[in-house]
Design a protein around this motif. Structure first.
Motif, PDB file in Angstrom:
ATOM      1  N   MET A   1       0.832  -1.192   0.000  1.00 15.74           N
ATOM      2  CA  MET A   1       0.000   0.000   0.000  1.00 15.74           C
ATOM      3  C   MET A   1       0.878   1.257   0.000  1.00 15.74           C
ATOM      4  SD  MET A   1      -2.481   1.463   2.980  1.00 15.74           S
ATOM      5  CE  MET A   1      -3.891   0.407   2.816  1.00 15.74           C
ATOM      6  N   ARG A   2       0.385   2.263  -0.755  1.00 13.58           N
ATOM      7  CA  ARG A   2       1.088   3.556  -0.755  1.00 13.58           C
ATOM      8  C   ARG A   2       0.114   4.662  -0.381  1.00 13.58           C
ATOM      9  NH1 ARG A   2       2.759   2.804  -6.401  1.00 13.58           N
ATOM     10  NH2 ARG A   2       4.647   1.538  -6.384  1.00 13.58           N
ATOM     11  N   ILE A   3       0.615   5.565   0.451  1.00  6.83           N
ATOM     12  CA  ILE A   3      -0.188   6.719   0.849  1.00  6.83           C
ATOM     13  C   ILE A   3       0.558   7.988   0.440  1.00  6.83           C
ATOM     14  CG2 ILE A   3      -1.073   8.027   2.845  1.00  6.83           C
ATOM     15  CD1 ILE A   3      -2.750   5.570   2.410  1.00  6.83           C
ATOM     16  N   CYS A   4      -0.201   8.930  -0.080  1.00  3.73           N
ATOM     17  CA  CYS A   4       0.375  10.225  -0.442  1.00  3.73           C
ATOM     18  C   CYS A   4       0.201  11.197   0.727  1.00  3.73           C
ATOM     19  CB  CYS A   4      -0.355  10.759  -1.668  1.00  3.73           C
ATOM     20  SG  CYS A   4       0.228  12.370  -2.174  1.00  3.73           S
ATOM     21  N   ILE A   5       1.277  11.856   1.079  1.00  2.42           N
ATOM     22  CA  ILE A   5       1.184  12.861   2.150  1.00  2.42           C
ATOM     23  C   ILE A   5       1.403  14.255   1.580  1.00  2.42           C
ATOM     24  CG2 ILE A   5       2.194  13.719   4.302  1.00  2.42           C
ATOM     25  CD1 ILE A   5       2.458  11.035   5.294  1.00  2.42           C
ATOM     26  N   PHE A   6       0.482  15.137   1.926  1.00  3.82           N
ATOM     27  CA  PHE A   6       0.629  16.561   1.631  1.00  3.82           C
ATOM     28  C   PHE A   6       1.056  17.223   2.928  1.00  3.82           C
ATOM     29  CE2 PHE A   6      -3.345  15.568  -1.010  1.00  3.82           C
ATOM     30  CZ  PHE A   6      -2.615  15.264  -2.137  1.00  3.82           C
ATOM     31  N   CYS A   7       2.130  17.979   2.887  1.00  2.00           N
ATOM     32  CA  CYS A   7       2.558  18.653   4.121  1.00  2.00           C
ATOM     33  C   CYS A   7       3.511  19.791   3.792  1.00  2.00           C
ATOM     34  CB  CYS A   7       3.217  17.675   5.086  1.00  2.00           C
ATOM     35  SG  CYS A   7       4.767  17.007   4.506  1.00  2.00           S
ATOM     36  N   GLY A   8       3.897  20.536   4.827  1.00  2.00           N
ATOM     37  CA  GLY A   8       4.660  21.760   4.638  1.00  2.00           C
ATOM     38  C   GLY A   8       6.049  21.588   4.058  1.00  2.00           C
ATOM     39  N   ASN A  32       4.661  -1.103   6.882  1.00  2.00           N
ATOM     40  CA  ASN A  32       5.013  -1.378   5.489  1.00  2.00           C
ATOM     41  C   ASN A  32       4.193  -0.575   4.473  1.00  2.00           C
ATOM     42  OD1 ASN A  32       6.972  -2.631   4.144  1.00  2.00           O
ATOM     43  ND2 ASN A  32       5.862  -4.575   3.846  1.00  2.00           N
ATOM     44  N   ILE A  33       4.035   0.687   4.749  1.00  2.00           N
ATOM     45  CA  ILE A  33       3.292   1.578   3.853  1.00  2.00           C
ATOM     46  C   ILE A  33       4.303   2.437   3.099  1.00  2.00           C
ATOM     47  CG2 ILE A  33       1.612   3.486   3.757  1.00  2.00           C
ATOM     48  CD1 ILE A  33       0.644   2.430   6.573  1.00  2.00           C
TER      49      ILE A  33
END
Ligand code: AMP
Length: 196
Positions: A1-8, A32-33
């Motif tokens: 699994m892949r998660i996209c992170i939006f951050c500063g 394990n992401i």
């Protein structure tokens, strides 16, 4: 699994933001992401990428060529995908990821959150969107979203489909339970409203 992170692309003044990014990266490595993000070597983005890379985990950056020239690109990612525009970057992020998490950030982060919420609203994607409300950073934005519902500019169902928590494991559990909205009716409602 892949998660996209939006951050500063900034760290924020309080160490609590840096610590939170660190904690999220640990949670990803433990579970394990894989991480998809803007590809920068600055701010909270850098904290996330560095922690994950130090554990040998997958980190994919997606960055417009123009930003790479400004030398903020991270040079040690598992994979860096170059795109032409900010719009293309978001499309790529959507394609590669199974869900989205927003951590504290500035206008770039707001833009990304807003666009992905709109994508879900239009059913261009059906992937869970979460906000990690570190240190109550998003309280006022969430209040404004409620205000937009009260004033009739955002559908309650769309507002409620945004997953919020101040704790990454709880946020993840809630995102796992996410169900895409099946109300196709709202566009018809808008058309009706506009003609009455
Ligand atoms: P901001 O919240 O304004 O600091 O912008 C951060 C978000 O916008 C990230 O999630 C990135 O995808 C994108 N972004 C803004 N500035 C940069 C940068 N210098 N390098 C890479 N991505 C950036």
């Amino acid at each position: 699994m892949r998660i996209c992170i939006f951050c500063g692309s900034s760290m924020g003044y309080d160490d609590v933001y840096r610590d939170a990014a660190h904690h999220v990266a640990r949670f990803f490595t433990d579970n394990n992401i894989g991480l998809v993000y803007g590809g920068a070597n600055v701010g909270l983005m850098k904290v996330l990428a560095d922690v994950m890379l130090s554990e040998g985990k997958e980190v994919i950056g997606v960055m417009p060529t123009k930003l790479i020239r400004r030398e903020v690109a991270h040079n040690n990612l598992t994979r860096m995908i170059n795109v032409e525009s900010m719009a293309e970057r978001k499309e790529k992020m959507v394609e590669l990821s199974d869900g989205f998490i927003t951590l504290p950030g500035g206008f770039g982060t707001f833009d990304e959150l807003s666009e992905i919420l709109t994508f879900n609203q239009l059913r261009i994607t059906d992937k869970p969107i979460g906000i990690l409300n570190v240190n109550g950073y998003f309280d006022k934005l969430l209040q404004f979203f409620d205000h937009a519902v009260t004033e009739g500019f955002v559908r309650k169902e769309h507002r409620n489909n945004l997953v919020v928590s101040d704790n990454i494991s709880d946020l993840f559990l809630k995102m796992n339970e996410y169900k895409p909205l099946t109300i196709g009716k709202w566009i018809k409602d808008i058309v009706k409203e506009s003609h009455s």
